[in-house]
Design an enzyme around this catalytic site. Structure first.
Site, PDB file in Angstrom:
ATOM      1  CD  GLU A   1      88.084  -2.162  54.946  1.00  0.00           C
ATOM      2  OE1 GLU A   1      87.845  -2.460  56.121  1.00  0.00           O
ATOM      3  OE2 GLU A   1      88.985  -1.357  54.625  1.00  0.00           O
TER       4      GLU A   1
ATOM      5  CD  GLU B   1      87.787   2.700  53.410  1.00  0.00           C
ATOM      6  OE1 GLU B   1      88.594   2.386  54.315  1.00  0.00           O
ATOM      7  OE2 GLU B   1      86.580   2.430  53.455  1.00  0.00           O
TER       8      GLU B   1
END
Ligand SMILES: *[C@@H]1O[C@H](CO)[C@@H](O)[C@H](O)[C@H]1NC(C)=O
Ligand SMILES: *[C@@H]1O[C@H](CO)[C@@H](O)[C@H](O)[C@H]1NC(C)=O
Ligand SMILES: *[C@@H]1O[C@H](CO)[C@@H](O)[C@H](O)[C@H]1NC(C)=O
Ligand SMILES: *[C@@H]1O[C@H](CO)[C@@H](O)[C@H](O)[C@H]1NC(C)=O
Ligand SMILES: *[C@@H]1O[C@H](CO)[C@@H](O)[C@H](O)[C@H]1NC(C)=O
Ligand SMILES: *[C@@H]1O[C@H](CO)[C@@H](O)[C@H](O)[C@H]1NC(C)=O
Ligand SMILES: *[C@@H]1O[C@H](CO)[C@@H](O)[C@H](O)[C@H]1NC(C)=O
Ligand SMILES: *[C@@H]1O[C@H](CO)[C@@H](O)[C@H](O)[C@H]1NC(C)=O
Length: 659
Positions: free
Chosen positions: A189, A269
């Site tokens: 991320e 995710e």
């Protein structure tokens, strides 16, 4: 994005590949895992492939349970697992590496391989993960001005040194080389981090390629918002997104499509639950919402990783924190399909039923939840206060400094440091002891001559009134509650990170005691038991409040005989205790804080328990024990057979209670 060169390479391999698979051979050179850009899918050995994966962190599950959890994941119908590698778990000091026992990441991957699970590897180096400093080693902060997750040369040098150790271990485990690893994530991320340093991402891409080879599929993961993909992606790294149940799935995948107009849809995710913080309600995400979003994504042909499928435990001091500072508790149950203790939940079966509609789910019995045992109540006796035990906890004595030093400055990365000075004059009326720049990271248990006066807490309590006389000993036992793991404040220094004032004057001439609690708890027990642990002089006296000086308490307990399958897993709870740390037979189970909640019990895996001899439980209570020296029998812990991680929560009221 790139034209599908991989597909062209694939067609050259087509003939030997089909021959290989027809004969069921495991010829490494015929194993391929690639993107088929023209059909928006993965190809495994040239065949269309879609993964339904689940996250599990080997560093949050005791090694003896790795296989049990992986089998349960396989039986749920998953064909892959996704896993981080936590750098700080493997390199506790620069150049000192741990890769055996619970740290044996290669063994974990091999186990998955033997069970027929593919592996999606996320070696960071930053992993977030609600893990201390997002997996980065705290010693990186020894260079005070270091810019983490950037092309800061000192950061890159440490990263490169680590990758040079880790990635060659991973290379033989790549799918192309006969192993289970089908893809490798670069950073994590990165688009959510302000640095937006493409030179850093390019550096990682280059190192991953040079240590892992040209064939492995490299990818990135970012939140499903355009602004995240802007800084998180790089040409040559396949861009994927992450999002939870209830998100507009069409919209989220459209975001991925803006960066990757072609190729497989991937939610790296998909959140089965969510993380917790001390003082906030336990997070729960409904099974129905998770099942329905999963069904929707699978129906679109998307690849999905369920984060977490099995959460586990932040043993010892491994939890992370968010900003404004909020630490995560010991349990990382995550409301996941497998509970913290690896138990099958309603969510597990519901998701298995969804997966069944799309893929063949293995037949045969699912390993049952492990049986638990309630060993009952155990009465503890007080051993020593932290002050009384200083010579054991800090055998080399204090470091002297005019102004306070941080944890990394005294090379202590976790746990506790005691800061000591003397009162410069008489303070007969309540006088403010203050950290004007919010420099207590993260909690300080403040005592004068061994009598606890109160607690300073980062962001919430920066001033405390004390009284005392010139020459009295002022101690601040400072606890590192876990480093920030997410956002732009990950340079999270611990200890007293700025000056303290008393009545507005800066306190000076400190003695700083880094406390080696682990070693003391493990190896010095004999010495502790041999001595008088009772109360001498003022050190055990009590203040006007109900606070008790930070102290160690101990008890032995035995596993009963004549009951089959003991020892079994259990949960320990702390009736009447306030906040602290607990060890059994030297194994650091983590932090307890029932006074703050929501976690009430701690998971105790059976492998740390002994049937042959007594088991020793040591509790370090920091604030308020349920017993006084004069009243025996009230200091007890209890082993129960059901977890409580969703208890009541309170915000900080400790000092308020006193006034
Ligand atoms: C694997 O396949 C390649 C290409 O077909 C062949 O050259 C090689 O000998 C095979 N190796 C084994 C161990 O079968
Ligand atoms: C989901 O997003 C798509 C694309 O932005 C939009 O067309 C659709 O109306 C949204 N669905 C809902 C239920 O909001
Ligand atoms: C501090 O207090 C003590 C006893 O209460 C007294 O003996 C002493 O003179 C005081 N010192 C100062 C500097 O006032
Ligand atoms: C604390 O500071 C105030 C204001 O400067 C002063 O009046 C007071 O005497 C100080 N108290 C002590 C105990 O020195
Ligand atoms: C400290 O004591 C002073 C004077 O007694 C009082 O005004 C103040 O509210 C107290 N501060 C705290 C934080 O207790
Ligand atoms: C403490 O104060 C001194 C004197 O003002 C200053 O030089 C020093 O940098 C300060 N230390 C910290 C950690 O803030
Ligand atoms: C101290 O504890 C006792 C017994 O739990 C309670 O009755 C009392 O109110 C407490 N006092 C303070 C100051 O918290
Ligand atoms: C616990 O058992 C050990 C080993 O038998 C013994 O050395 C120790 O004194 C015991 N401790 C307590 C608190 O009973």
């Amino acid at each position: 994005m790139d034209t599908p060169g991989v597909v062209r390479i694939f067609s050259l391999l087509l003939v030997p590949l089909l021959l290989g698979s027809a004969h069921g051979l495991h010829n490494a050179s015929q194993r391929t895992f690639e993107i088929d850009y023209s059909h928006n899918r993965f190809l495994k050995d040239g065949q269309p492939f879609r993964y339904i994966s689940g996250s599990i962190h080997y560093f949050r599950v005791p090694r003896m349970y790795w296989k049990d959890r992986l089998v349960k994941m396989k039986m749920a119908g998953l064909n892959a697992i996704q896993m981080y590698v936590a750098w700080n778990f493997h390199e506790p000091q620069p150049g000192q590496y741990l890769f055996t026992g619970d740290h044996d990441v290669e063994h974990f991957i091999q186990l998955a391989h033997k069970l027929g699970l593919l592996v999606i590897l996320r070696p960071g180096p930053y992993i977030c993960a609600e893990w201390d400093m997002g997996g980065l080693p705290a010693w990186l902060l020894e260079k005070k001005s270091i810019v983490l997750r950037s092309s800061d040369p000192d950061y890159l040098a440490s990263v490169d040194k680590w990758l040079r150790v880790l990635l060659p271990k991973m290379k033989p485990l790549l799918y192309q080389n006969g192993g289970p690893i089908i893809s490798v994530q670069v950073e994590n991320e990165y688009g959510s981090y302000s640095a937006c340093d493409y030179t850093y991402l390019r550096f990682l891409q280059n190192r991953f390629r040079s240590y892992l080879g040209e064939k492995v599929l490299l990818f990135t993961t970012d939140g499903a918002h355009e602004r995240f993909l802007k800084c998180g992606t790089l040409q040559g790294l396949y861009a994927t997104v992450d999002f939870g149940a209830g998100t507009n799935i069409t919209n989220a995948f459209l975001i991925q499509r803006k960066t990757e107009p072609k190729g497989p849809l991937v939610n790296s995710e998909f959140y089965t639950g969510w993380l917790d913080h001390w003082g906030q309600p336990h997070s729960v995400v409904s099974t129905k919402a998770v099942a329905s979003s999963l069904q929707d994504m699978l129906a679109r042909g998307a690849n999905v990783n369920l984060y977490m499928f099995m959460g586990g435990t932040n043993f010892a001091y491994w939890n992370g924190a968010n900003t404004p500072y909020q630490a995560q508790p010991t349990s990382y149950d995550y409301d996941a399909p497998l509970s913290e203790a690896g138990d099958l939940t309603e969510k597990y079966f519901a998701l298995r039923d969804v997966i069944k509609k799309f893929e063949k789910v293995p037949e045969g019995p699912i390993p049952p939840s492990t049986p638990k045992f309630a060993y009952g109540k155990v009465t503890l006796k007080k051993l020593k206060t932290v002050q009384e035990a200083l010579n054991i906890l800090c055998p080399f004595g204090p470091i002297k400094s005019i102004y306070p030093l941080t944890f990394v400055q005294v090379k202590q990365y976790f746990g506790f440091v005691l800061y000591r000075t003397t009162l410069p004059q008489n303070y007969s009326s309540p006088t403010p002891l203050s950290s004007p720049s919010n420099g207590v990271h993260d909690r300080a248990y403040v005592s004068v001559n061994g009598v606890l006066q109160g607690v300073l807490e980062r962001n919430t309590v920066s001033t405390l009134n004390i009284t005392g006389k010139a020459g009295d000993t002022l101690d601040l036992l400072v606890e590192n509650m876990g480093r920030v793991n997410y956002g732009n404040a990950i340079n999270d220094f611990k200890g007293l990170i700025s000056n303290l004032t008393l009545n507005s004057s800066i306190l000076i001439n400190w003695e700083i005691f880094p406390l080696d609690t682990e070693n003391a708890v493990r190896s010095s027990l004999e010495a502790w038991n041999g001595r008088d642990g009772g109360c001498r002089d003022k050190a055990c006296a009590h203040g006007s409040s109900n606070l008790t000086a930070p102290a160690f308490y101990v008890a032995n307990f035995s596993i009963p005989r004549g009951i089959p399958d003991l020892p079994r897993d259990t949960f320990i709870q702390f009736p009447g205790w306030t906040k602290g740390q607990v060890w059994i037979n030297g194994f650091n189970l983590g932090r307890y804080w029932p006074a703050r909640g929501p976690q009430v019990t701690l998971f105790v895996p059976q492998h740390i328990l002994l049937t042959a001899g007594p088991n020793t439980v040591i509790v370090l209570e920091l604030e308020r024990a349920p017993c006084r020296d004069s009243g025996p029998g009230q200091c007890m812990v209890e082993f129960v057979d059901k977890p409580v991680i969703s208890g009541a929560q309170t915000t900080n009221r400790l000092n308020a209670d006193r006034n």
